[in-house]
Enzyme design. Structure first.
Site, PDB file in Angstrom:
ATOM      1  N   THR A 109       0.819  -1.200   0.000  1.00 33.35           N
ATOM      2  CA  THR A 109       0.000   0.000   0.000  1.00 33.35           C
ATOM      3  C   THR A 109       0.864   1.265   0.000  1.00 33.35           C
ATOM      4  OG1 THR A 109      -1.751  -1.192   1.151  1.00 33.35           O
ATOM      5  CG2 THR A 109      -1.856   1.218   1.215  1.00 33.35           C
ATOM      6  N   GLU A 152       0.965   9.346  -6.108  1.00 28.68           N
ATOM      7  CA  GLU A 152       1.591  10.669  -6.032  1.00 28.68           C
ATOM      8  C   GLU A 152       2.404  10.953  -7.288  1.00 28.68           C
ATOM      9  OE1 GLU A 152       2.381  12.711  -2.125  1.00 28.68           O
ATOM     10  OE2 GLU A 152       3.359  10.766  -1.858  1.00 28.68           O
ATOM     11  N   HIS A 199      -7.273   0.447  -0.714  1.00 27.42           N
ATOM     12  CA  HIS A 199      -6.495  -0.574  -1.439  1.00 27.42           C
ATOM     13  C   HIS A 199      -7.344  -1.830  -1.400  1.00 27.42           C
ATOM     14  CE1 HIS A 199      -2.211  -2.392  -2.115  1.00 27.42           C
ATOM     15  NE2 HIS A 199      -3.099  -2.811  -3.013  1.00 27.42           N
TER      16      HIS A 199
END
Length: 145
Positions: A43, A51, A77
């Site tokens: 994750t 990002e 996730h």
């Protein structure tokens, strides 16, 4: 900023998950032999990939002395991805408020939707950021003396 951003703008790219981006590699110095750490896309690395997608989306927008910093992330996730599998990251601008930009995010592997949510970044001048960081370091220096 070089150019304006618009709600609805999209960006995406593909990435093949290497073994080094799986759970056992996220914090190897904290690993205990008794823990089961599956070799699936971690994750923490998934967040970094999201990002990276948003940073790449901003490349045409930020000026030469500017950049962006992540200020919020809200991602679920939802499915594991083994190493060697390709993931596709899709981001779409959902909000622009001055220097704040928010994206809706969808990440898929070759089988499932693996993540969805939103990410927000703040566009800033690096000189201002460095100045603020130096002030913080100075305050720490004063408090440790």
């Amino acid at each position: 900023m070089k150019q304006n951003l618009s709600v609805g703008e999209r960006f995406g790219f593909e990435y093949v998950v290497p073994l080094e981006k799986t759970v056992p590699y996220i914090f190897p110095d904290l690993k205990e032999d008794s823990l089961y750490l599956p070799e699936v896309f971690a994750t923490g690395f998934l967040v970094g990939l999201i990002e990276a997608a948003c940073i790449r989306h901003l490349e045409k927008t930020v000026g030469p002395q500017e950049g962006s910093l992540g200020i919020h992330i809200d991602i679920s996730h939802e499915a594991p991805t083994p190493p060697g599998m390709k993931v596709t990251v899709e981001v779409e601008i959902s909000k622009v408020q001055g220097p704040k930009v928010e994206w809706s995010v969808l990440v898929r592997d070759e089988v499932d939707i693996i993540a969805k949510g939103r990410h927000e970044r703040f566009i800033l001048k690096w000189s201002k950021f460095r100045s603020r960081l130096e002030r913080k370091k100075d305050k720490r220096q004063i408090s440790t003396n």
